[in-house]
Each structure stands twice: as C-alpha cells, then as structure tokens.
Write an enzyme that holds these catalytic residues in place. Structure first.
Site: not given
Lengths: 218, 232
Positions: A47-48
C-alpha cells in the site's frame, strides 16, 4: 501438532488463485509470498505504492527508495509499477485487489476485527488496515488462536477498539481453518494431529463443528 | 516560470510558529530531509504536522519531536518512535490518527477542490465518531473532510526549474498529494535540472503545484528495516 508461523503461511498460500492481486500485511502474512503454488501467477500490492513486489534484495543492493509497507527493503519483478498513496488506496477501496491477508489481536463471531490499538498500552495507529478491511471482499486473518495470556482471540465480541465491522470471512490459526458465516465461526479444517476438542476449548465465540473435520493438507 | 530558490533557508521563509505543514514520505522513505533539518535550526514552534508517519528516534520528524516543536501530529501510523509515544501518553502532543487511505485522499481532495468525500474506511470504529454516515450501494460510508496546509514540503528525485517533479520508486507515496494541498509547496530534489530536461510525458507532479524548488544536499536516506537475502 499445532502449526508454526510457516505452516500458517503455507496453508493461506493454498487460498491464492491464478491472476489475483494480493495485499499482505506485516508479520505472518508477509511469509505467504514464499509459498505461492508453482502453477499459478499472483502479484503483490504494497500500500505504500508498489505493485509487483519481489523478494528481498541481495546484500549490498538495498535501495532506500524501494521499500514495502513494513518499511523493509524489497525488489520488484518484471511488470512492476509504482504509484502514489491515493492511487494505491483507489486500488484497495475500488476492489481491484482480490485478497487481503492480515494479522489480528481479536476477531469476533460476526467478523469484526481489532488489530490497531490497546488503550493505555499500545497506540501505533491503524496504518492502512481500516481502509483494507472496509473494502476488501476477501479477507483472511492470519493469527494465533490465543493471546500470550492464553485467552482466546476468537470471541463473541471484540473487547479492543475495532478496525472494521463484519468484514472477516476466513481465519487461519496454528490450530484450525475457520470460516465466519451468519454470526458464527465454522470449523473447516484442523491442523495435523490437533483435536476438535482442543479447538472447541480455545474458541470463546460461537463455533459450529461439522461431524467430520478434515486435517489440513500442507 | 522559474521556481528556484538558492537554498533551504530561503525555501522555508514564511514558515512561522503555529502553522500547519504537510511533509511527504512513508516511514523514512521519500522524506524532505534538508527541510526537516532547517526547521530544527529555525526552531519554529507549535507546528501541526500532517505526515503519514512521525519518523524514528533521531531521524525524520523524530528530530522535531525531540526539540518539542510539534504541537499536533496528523498521521496514520506512529510506531517505532519512543519519544513520540512518551509525548503522546503524557498529553504533551496532540495526535489525530487517520486511516492511511483516508489521509491520502484527504490531501488529494484538499488540493483538488473537493471539500469532503464518503469512504467506507473506519465505519463502526472510534474514528467514525461524530462523522456523518450515508449508505451507498447498501454499505455505510463516513464523511471525511479535505486537508490543506499553510506549507507542503515534498521530496522528489528529479525536478526542473519550472517546478515539475519526478519521484523514484516507493519514495513517491504521499509527496504528489501533499504537493497539491499546500498553499505554498516547497520541493527539495536530489537533482535540479533546467526546464526542458525532463520528458513532459514522465512528470509526476506538474510545476503548477510547486511554488519553490531547491537542490537538496547530502541526503542520508536512512533505511528503517534493512532486509536482504543471501546470494546462492
């Protein structure tokens, strides 16, 4: 015998299907990437802002600009893509990610999950967990059946602050695979050599046990 | 249009006590190291900082926590920082924890002129308290409001004199969103190039969002979790 963390990861890896995009949380979920069945292709989303995550880099080839959501140095595979955090959560909220695997402190029989805060003790923040559990269609929780004090983590109601409500569909612990259906845990499989009685004793929430409970095939 | 300022001190002119600033980065990846160092030197106080994380002890925003320059943190994950935890539990530091996707979208919305939006993230949890709920497609959603800041400080890999930015790998994260949401956006870059040197097809943040750009110095780029595998 109860599974170790690798056993839990191996069992979850059996849930992967060809063509899926998968988000793995920190801890046991991260290990799942090591046991993908040979005959299928999946891609991992972090998710980064990384799609197409590969293994850890070789010693000396770490890049500070290339990390996963656990802040570990990683590599990418051919076909990888980078993107910003809003686009990343568009993939998650927009249900373009087929499976989310994450850890939990507590799960309730109706699928509520608590994994981000212990009031007065631990406040690290929810990170992306609330977005992930609120939107994913398919969530598997990887966790131990009991906490360090020996208390069941599969409860009637969660006691800790919630991360999401009614969202967990499946749980894999060191003892069992359980599905959550209509407000109850349903025992699907037991770990090799683990008795149904032990699972019943260690599950506080409502547990539905079929007549025959097969052993996991690892 | 030339957005170049000669150094970090000039870049940060106008940041005053009590202001709200956004700082890009995820963990220690893609953080504006030069600007954080300058904020410590300036000693600007009572800052509200919007950043996904709060750095670690001794690096990143951890430096501004040690000098007690931060009044309030707005973040999604603040683990790995003992001084942060101490200040939060003692009540010295106000903390607003926001789901990561909502934080990203709130910054994007702030820069895009969208005052608020509905999201399913956090419904039924303590972060939904006091927020409006509406049902869409049979599912409850909560109303989250846009975020803006007096200054947004971002870090890019390459930038040009017109303020166009290109980020590297996972160091992009919150930087493009915060660049949009700052009343004044400051970009520190590893490599500052003349306008025209970057391919317009490959620009991540168009220069319209950037008011000041400068060449950063001596990036440490500390790694938080060095994980490697052995060669066979």
């Amino acid at each position: 015998m109860a599974l170790d963390k690798i056993g839990i990861a191996k069992r979850i890896a059996q849930e992967l299907q060809n063509g899926w995009y998968v988000n793995l949380g920190i801890g046991i979920p991260t290990l799942v990437a090591n046991y993908i069945p040979k005959d299928i292709e999946v891609e991992f989303q972090s998710e980064n802002g990384v799609l197409g995550m590969g293994p850890f880099p070789f010693d000396g080839e770490e890049d500070a600009d290339l990390i996963n959501a656990g802040k570990q140095t990683i590599t990418t595979l051919p076909g990888a893509a980078f993107f910003d955090s809003a686009e990343s959560f568009a993939m998650i909220r927009g249900q373009h990610v087929q499976l989310t695997v994450l850890g939990a402190m507590e799960v309730s029989q109706n699928g509520d999950i608590a994994n981000w805060k212990i009031p007065g003790k631990m406040v690290k923040g929810m990170g992306g967990a609330m977005d992930l559990v609120a939107s994913a269609d398919n969530i598997i929780v990887a966790m131990m059946h009991s906490n360090k004090a020996g208390e069941s983590k599969l409860l009637k109601n969660c006691t800790l602050p919630l991360t999401g409500v009614g969202c967990v569909k499946k749980i894999v612990t060191e003892l069992a695979v359980l599905a959550i259906i209509d407000g109850a845990f349903h025992l699907i499989e037991r770990a090799p050599g683990v008795s149904v009685e032990e699972i019943i004793a260690k599950t506080e929430g409502r547990l539905v046990v079929p007549e025959f409970v097969p052993e996991m095939q690892l | 249009m030339n957005k170049v300022v000669s150094n970090v001190t000039d870049a940060l002119i106008g940041i005053e006590d009590g202001m709200t600033i956004m700082l890009g980065g995820f963990g220690l990846c893609g953080i504006p190291e030069n600007s954080i160092g300058e904020l410590v030197r300036k000693g600007t106080k009572r800052l509200t900082c919007i950043s996904n994380n709060a750095g670690v002890d001794g690096f990143g925003l951890g430096l501004l926590l040690e000098t007690k320059q931060i009044k309030k943190m707005i973040s999604s994950y603040v683990g790995e920082n003992d001084e942060f935890e101490r200040q939060m539990l003692s009540g010295e530091l106000e903390v607003d924890l926001i789901p990561q996707g909502s934080l990203a979208e709130r910054c994007r919305a702030g820069g895009a002129g969208i005052p608020a939006f509905y999201t399913p993230a956090g419904f039924g949890t303590e972060i939904a308290e006091g927020k409006e709920v509406r049902i869409y497609n049979g599912k409850p959603h909560i109303l989250e409001e846009a975020l803006t800041a007096d200054f947004a400080i971002v870090k890019a890999w390459k930038g040009d004199t017109a303020g166009n930015l290109v980020y590297k790998a996972a160091a992009r994260n919150f930087n493009p969103l915060m660049a949009m949401a700052g009343k004044i956006t400051i970009a520190e870059v590893e490599e500052l190039l003349p306008a025209g040197a970057l391919d317009p097809n490959e620009i991540h943040t168009p220069g319209i969002f950037v008011q000041r750009i400068f060449q950063g110095k001596e990036f440490e780029k500390r790694i938080e979790q060095r994980t490697v595998r052995k060669r066979d």
